[in-house]
Design a protein around this motif. Structure first.
Motif, PDB file in Angstrom:
ATOM      1  N   ARG A   1       0.851  -1.201   0.000  1.00 10.58           N
ATOM      2  CA  ARG A   1       0.000   0.000   0.000  1.00 10.58           C
ATOM      3  C   ARG A   1       0.879   1.240   0.000  1.00 10.58           C
ATOM      4  N   LYS A   2       0.369   2.245  -0.688  1.00 12.62           N
ATOM      5  CA  LYS A   2       1.078   3.513  -0.629  1.00 12.62           C
ATOM      6  C   LYS A   2       0.552   4.299   0.559  1.00 12.62           C
ATOM      7  N   PHE A   3       1.457   4.783   1.379  1.00 10.41           N
ATOM      8  CA  PHE A   3       1.033   5.537   2.556  1.00 10.41           C
ATOM      9  C   PHE A   3       0.683   6.951   2.124  1.00 10.41           C
ATOM     10  N   PRO A   4      -0.465   7.476   2.595  1.00 10.64           N
ATOM     11  CA  PRO A   4      -0.839   8.831   2.167  1.00 10.64           C
ATOM     12  C   PRO A   4       0.178   9.866   2.654  1.00 10.64           C
ATOM     13  N   ASP A   5       0.352  10.915   1.881  1.00  8.43           N
ATOM     14  CA  ASP A   5       1.276  11.978   2.296  1.00  8.43           C
ATOM     15  C   ASP A   5       0.630  12.813   3.384  1.00  8.43           C
ATOM     16  N   LEU A   6       1.120  12.639   4.603  1.00 15.75           N
ATOM     17  CA  LEU A   6       0.547  13.427   5.696  1.00 15.75           C
ATOM     18  C   LEU A   6       1.080  14.847   5.667  1.00 15.75           C
ATOM     19  N   ILE A   7       2.330  14.987   5.256  1.00 14.22           N
ATOM     20  CA  ILE A   7       2.859  16.328   5.046  1.00 14.22           C
ATOM     21  C   ILE A   7       3.559  16.326   3.702  1.00 14.22           C
ATOM     22  N   VAL A   8       3.750  17.489   3.139  1.00 12.62           N
ATOM     23  CA  VAL A   8       4.425  17.579   1.847  1.00 12.62           C
ATOM     24  C   VAL A   8       5.923  17.520   2.104  1.00 12.62           C
ATOM     25  N   ALA A   9       6.555  16.491   1.568  1.00 15.81           N
ATOM     26  CA  ALA A   9       7.982  16.315   1.819  1.00 15.81           C
ATOM     27  C   ALA A   9       8.774  17.404   1.107  1.00 15.81           C
ATOM     28  N   LYS A  10       9.723  17.966   1.822  1.00 12.96           N
ATOM     29  CA  LYS A  10      10.550  19.029   1.257  1.00 12.96           C
ATOM     30  C   LYS A  10      11.971  18.808   1.728  1.00 12.96           C
ATOM     31  N   ASN A  11      12.927  19.089   0.890  1.00 12.78           N
ATOM     32  CA  ASN A  11      14.310  18.971   1.318  1.00 12.78           C
ATOM     33  C   ASN A  11      14.828  20.335   1.719  1.00 12.78           C
ATOM     34  N   ILE A  12      15.477  20.391   2.855  1.00 15.88           N
ATOM     35  CA  ILE A  12      16.052  21.649   3.297  1.00 15.88           C
ATOM     36  C   ILE A  12      17.561  21.501   3.206  1.00 15.88           C
ATOM     37  N   PRO A  13      18.189  22.123   2.214  1.00 19.19           N
ATOM     38  CA  PRO A  13      19.644  22.018   2.146  1.00 19.19           C
ATOM     39  C   PRO A  13      20.281  22.811   3.278  1.00 19.19           C
ATOM     40  N   ILE A  14      21.351  22.254   3.826  1.00 20.67           N
ATOM     41  CA  ILE A  14      22.030  22.952   4.911  1.00 20.67           C
ATOM     42  C   ILE A  14      23.125  23.804   4.310  1.00 20.67           C
ATOM     43  N   PRO A  15      23.199  25.065   4.691  1.00 16.23           N
ATOM     44  CA  PRO A  15      24.245  25.923   4.143  1.00 16.23           C
ATOM     45  C   PRO A  15      25.627  25.363   4.472  1.00 16.23           C
ATOM     46  N   GLY A  16      26.564  25.632   3.605  1.00 20.69           N
ATOM     47  CA  GLY A  16      27.907  25.077   3.777  1.00 20.69           C
ATOM     48  C   GLY A  16      28.213  24.181   2.601  1.00 20.69           C
ATOM     49  N   ASN A  17      29.447  23.719   2.500  1.00 20.95           N
ATOM     50  CA  ASN A  17      29.822  22.976   1.305  1.00 20.95           C
ATOM     51  C   ASN A  17      29.825  21.468   1.519  1.00 20.95           C
ATOM     52  N   LEU A  18      29.148  20.996   2.574  1.00 20.40           N
ATOM     53  CA  LEU A  18      29.168  19.565   2.839  1.00 20.40           C
ATOM     54  C   LEU A  18      28.118  18.806   2.029  1.00 20.40           C
ATOM     55  N   GLY A  19      27.194  19.547   1.430  1.00 16.99           N
ATOM     56  CA  GLY A  19      26.163  18.884   0.630  1.00 16.99           C
ATOM     57  C   GLY A  19      25.180  18.101   1.483  1.00 16.99           C
ATOM     58  N   LEU A  20      24.895  18.564   2.685  1.00 18.47           N
ATOM     59  CA  LEU A  20      23.954  17.856   3.547  1.00 18.47           C
ATOM     60  C   LEU A  20      22.529  18.226   3.190  1.00 18.47           C
ATOM     61  N   ASN A  21      21.641  17.274   3.372  1.00 22.53           N
ATOM     62  CA  ASN A  21      20.229  17.524   3.134  1.00 22.53           C
ATOM     63  C   ASN A  21      19.438  17.061   4.340  1.00 22.53           C
ATOM     64  N   ILE A  22      18.531  17.907   4.763  1.00 26.00           N
ATOM     65  CA  ILE A  22      17.634  17.472   5.829  1.00 26.00           C
ATOM     66  C   ILE A  22      16.229  17.645   5.297  1.00 26.00           C
TER      67      ILE A  22
END
Lengths: 308, 333
Positions: free
Chosen positions: A132-153
Motif C-alpha cells: 500500500r502507498k502511505f498517504p502523504d501526511l505532510i508535503v515532503a521538502k528537502n532543506i539544504p544545509i548551508p555550507g559545502n558539505l552537501g547535507l540535506n535534511i
C-alpha cells in the motif's frame, strides 16, 4: 565528511522510530517481565491505521498529521489494553513461559489476521497482503544545509525526530512526575511489595499496555510517513526485532536505556546500510550477540544477582 | 512380553513399524471403487507429518525438557535443507536413477546438513544460553530471519528464486527409518542421566547448578543436538518437495512447530508426536479453512495456553515410549 554526517542524520531519524517502539518493549518488560512479541504488530497496526484514517482526518480537520497520529495512538492503546485483558491477564499467575508463548501467538494472530483479505457487510476489512502507498501526511521538502558539505535534511526527518522527542519528554514526565508513573516504577521494582502498599497492580499493568502500544502506534505513523509505503502486515517484524535489540542494548526495563539503545541501533544501521543494503540485518544481529557476550545487562542496566 | 517391557527402544521401533505397515497396506489395498484409501497425496502428507514429528520432538528437547525458549527452529532446518540440496543437486548432480550411488550420497548430504545446522546451533546457542532469561528467544528469532535473509541474497543458493531440481530421494520408507531412528535417539537421550539433568535445569536452574550440573554445557549441548536433528529433517524435507525457497523456512514455519509442540504437550515425547500428526493431517479434513489456517492456529495456541497449559498429553507418555509408572515396579521386582 559530508557522507558521514548525512548517515549520522539518517541514523538519528530511523533511531527515533526505533526508540518509540523500544520504549513499549522495555516498559512492559520492566513491569510484567514479558517480551511482548505482539508489540511489533501493534506498530504495524498503527501504521495501517494511518493509512486508513489519514483521508478521513484530512476531510474532517483539514490537516492530516496531528489528528491522524492522535487517533492512531488512541486505537493502538485500546488494542494493547484489550490484548492484555484477553490474552495475558488469565496467564499472569501461570508459568512465565506460557505468557511468552501466548505473546507469540497474539503476534502471529495479528499478522495473519491482518493479512487476510475479506469483505464483511460490504466493507473491505483488514489490510490485505498487498503493498500500500502511505498517504502523504505532510508535503515532503528537502532543506539544504548551508555550507559545502552537501547535507540535506528533509522536513520529514525533522518531524520524526520532533514528534518522538516530544513523546519521550511526555513519557518521562508521565513516569517520573505523575502518581500512576510512580506506581509503575514501584511495581517494576518489586511487584508483591507494591501490591502490599495498596497499589492496584491491574491498573498499573493495563496502563503500561496502553502507553507502550500508543507510542508504537505513533512510531507506525512516522514509519509510514518516512518510507511512504506499507509493504505488508508483516512489516513490523524487522523494526520490532531491531527495537527489541535496542531495548536489550540499553538495558531491558530501563527507559532512558531504550532511547539510547535505539539511537545506537539506528545510527549503526544507517552506516551498515550505506555499505550494503543487506548489511543492516546482520548489524542488528551482531549487536545483539555482542551485547549478550560482553554486557548482558545492557549499557544502562544494573546487574541484578539472582536471589534464591 | 517382559522383554518388551524392559526394552522400550524395541517397543518404539515396533510401534513405528506397525504404523508403517498399516499405512502401506492402506495405500496398496484397493477399496470398493478400485482406488486405495491413501492416494499419493495422502502419502505425501504422511511423509510431511513424519518430518514434522522429528522437528517437533527435537524442538521439545529444548523447549519442553530443558525449559528454554527457542523460536527459530526453521532456521536450522533451512541450513540443513540448503546444505544437503547443494551437495546432491548443485555439486554432485546426483539422480535417483542409480540408487546405489544416489542413496549413499543422499545420506552423507543430509548428515552434512545436520552437522552444519548443529554448528549454526552452537554459534547461536553458546552466547545466549550462558544467560538465564528470555535471551534465547530473541536470538533464535533474529537468527532465523537472518538465515533467511542471507539465503535470499546469496545467488549460489538460488536467492529469492529458490533452489529447484532436487532429486526425490525421500520415500515413505526413508521417512519412517529417519523418524524412528531420530525419535529413538532423542528418547534414549531424554531418559538418560543427561535427560534428568535437563529436567533439573528446567525445574530450577539454581538448584540444578548447586547439585553440580554444568547447566550451561547441558543447555548448549541439548540445543546443538536439537539443531542437528532440525538440519537432518531439513535435508529430508528438501528431497521430498524437490524445491526449496527461503520463505519455506520463515519465522512462520518455526511458529508452526511451536504450535505443534505446545498444543501436543511440550513436556512429553508423545505430545510432540501427537501435535504434528494432528496438525499436519487436520487441515485436510477442513479444506475450506485452509486459507484461515495461520489465523486459527495461533488462536488454538492462545486458547491452549489459557485453558490447558500443559497441552494435550501433559506429562503422559505412550506406553511404547515409556512404561507407565504403575507397571514399572512389577518389572523391576
Amino acid at each position: 565528511m559530508g557522507q558521514f554526517l548525512q548517515q549520522l542524520i539518517n541514523g538519528i531519524q530511523i533511531g527515533s522510530i526505533y526508540a518509540l517502539i523500544a520504549l513499549g518493549y522495555t516498559m512492559v518488560y520492566g513491569i510484567v517481565r514479558l517480551i511482548n512479541f505482539a508489540h511489533a504488530d501493534i506498530f504495524m497496526f498503527g501504521a495501517y491505521m494511518g493509512f486508513f484514517l489519514a483521508p478521513v482526518m484530512a476531510k474532517v480537520f483539514g490537516g492530516a498529521f496531528i489528528p491522524t497520529i492522535i487517533a492512531a495512538m488512541l486505537i493502538t492503546g485500546l488494542l494493547g489494553f484489550i490484548m492484555e485483558k484477553l490474552a495475558y491477564r488469565p496467564l499472569r499467575y501461570k508459568s512465565r513461559l506460557s505468557a511468552l508463548i501466548t505473546a507469540l501467538g497474539v503476534s502471529i494472530f495479528l499478522e495473519n489476521f491482518c493479512a487476510m483479505d475479506f469483505v464483511l457487510f460490504g466493507v473491505h476489512f483488514v489490510f490485505g497482503p498487498t503493498y500500500r502507498k502511505f498517504p502523504d501526511l505532510i508535503v515532503a521538502k528537502n532543506i539544504p544545509i548551508p555550507g559545502n558539505l552537501g547535507l540535506n535534511i528533509s522536513n520529514v526527518l525533522l518531524l520524526d525526530v520532533g514528534v518522538s522527542v516530544i513523546l519521550m519528554v511526555l513519557l518521562f514526565w508521565f513516569v517520573n512526575k505523575t502518581l500512576i508513573g510512580k506506581q509503575m516504577r514501584a511495581v517494576a521494582f518489586d511487584k508483591p511489595t507494591a501490591s502490599l502498599m495498596g497499589i492496584n497492580i491491574d491498573v498499573v499493568i493495563s496502563t503500561a499496555f496502553i502507553v507502550g502500544p500508543a507510542l508504537a502506534g505513533a512510531g507506525g505513523i512516522l514509519y509510514g510517513t518516512t518510507y511512504g509505503m506499507l509493504a505488508s502486515p508483516f512489516l513490523g517484524i524487522w523494526p520490532g526485532l531491531k527495537a527489541f535489540i535496542a531495548a536489550v542494548l540499553g538495558g531491558i526495563g530501563n527507559i532512558p536505556g531504550a532511547v539510547l539503545g535505539a539511537y545506537i541501533m539506528g545510527i549503526s544501521e544507517a552506516f551498515a546500510t550505506s555499505v550494503n543494503s543487506n548489511l543492516g540485518y546482520g548489524m542488528a544481529f551482531a549487536i545483539l550477540i555482542g551485547i549478550l557476550l560482553i554486557r548482558p545487562s545492557g549499557l544502562l542496566g544494573k546487574f541484578m544477582p539472582e536471589k534464591v | 512380553m517382559t522383554f518388551l517391557r524392559t526394552h522400550r527402544t524395541l517397543a518404539t521401533v515396533i510401534a513405528f513399524v506397525l504404523a508403517y505397515v498399516i499405512i502401506k497396506v492402506l495405500s496398496i489395498l484397493p477399496l470398493n471403487n478400485g482406488d486405495p484409501l491413501l492416494n499419493a497425496y495422502y502419502i505425501q502428507l504422511i511423509m510431511l507429518a513424519g518430518i514434522n514429528i522429528v522437528m517437533t520432538v527435537s524442538l521439545g528437547m529444548v523447549n519442553g525438557f530443558t525449559g528454554q525458549f527457542s523460536i527459530g527452529h526453521a532456521g536450522f532446518m533451512a541450513v540443513g535443507a540448503y546444505t544437503s540440496a547443494m551437495i546432491t543437486t548443485v555439486w554432485l548432480h546426483t539422480s535417483t536413477a542409480n540408487p546405489w550411488v544416489g542413496y549413499p550420497v543422499f545420506i552423507v548430504a543430509i548428515l552434512a546438513g545436520g552437522l552444519l545446522a548443529a554448528a549454526a546451533g552452537y554459534l547461536v546457542g553458546a552466547p545466549s544460553l550462558r544467560l538465564k532469561g528470555d535471551y534465547l528467544a530473541i536470538v533464535t528469532l533474529s537468527a532465523n530471519e537472518l538465515i533467511r535473509t542471507v539465503i535470499r541474497v546469496t545467488e549460489v543458493l538460488g536467492g529469492p528464486r529458490g533452489l529447484g531440481g532436487i532429486p526425490k530421494f525421500t520415500t515413505l520408507e526413508i521417512v519412517f527409518v529417519f523418524a524412528v531412528v531420530s525419535v529413538v535417539l532423542m528418547r534414549n537421550y531424554l531418559f538418560s542421566s543427561h535427560g534428568r539433568s535437563m529436567k533439573a535445569v528446567r525445574d530450577s536452574e539454581i538448584a540444578a547448578e548447586s547439585t553440580g550440573i554444568n547447566t550451561t554445557r547441558q543447555k548448549v549441548f541439548v540445543f546443538v543436538f536439537s539443531a542437528f536433528f532440525a538440519g537432518v529433517s531439513g535435508g529430508v524435507f528438501a528431497h521430498l518437495l524437490q524445491f526449496i525457497h527461503p520463505d519455506n523456512f520463515s519465522f512462520m514455519k518455526s511458529l508452526e512447530y511451536l504450535i505443534y509442540l505446545y498444543v501436543g504437550g511440550s513436556t512429553s515425547i508423545s505430545g510432540a508426536i501427537v501435535g504434528p500428526a494432528i496438525f499436519t493431517l487436520l487441515p485436510e479434513l477442513m479444506r475450506g479453512l485452509q486459507k484461515w489456517r495461520l489465523v486459527i492456529y495461533p488462536l488454538i495456541l492462545i486458547l491452549t495456553m489459557i485453558f490447558r497449559t500443559e497441552g494435550i498429553m501433559g506429562l503422559k507418555e505412550f506406553s511404547f515410549i515409556l512404561i507407565p509408572q504403575h507397571q514399572r515396579k512389577e518389572v523391576s521386582a
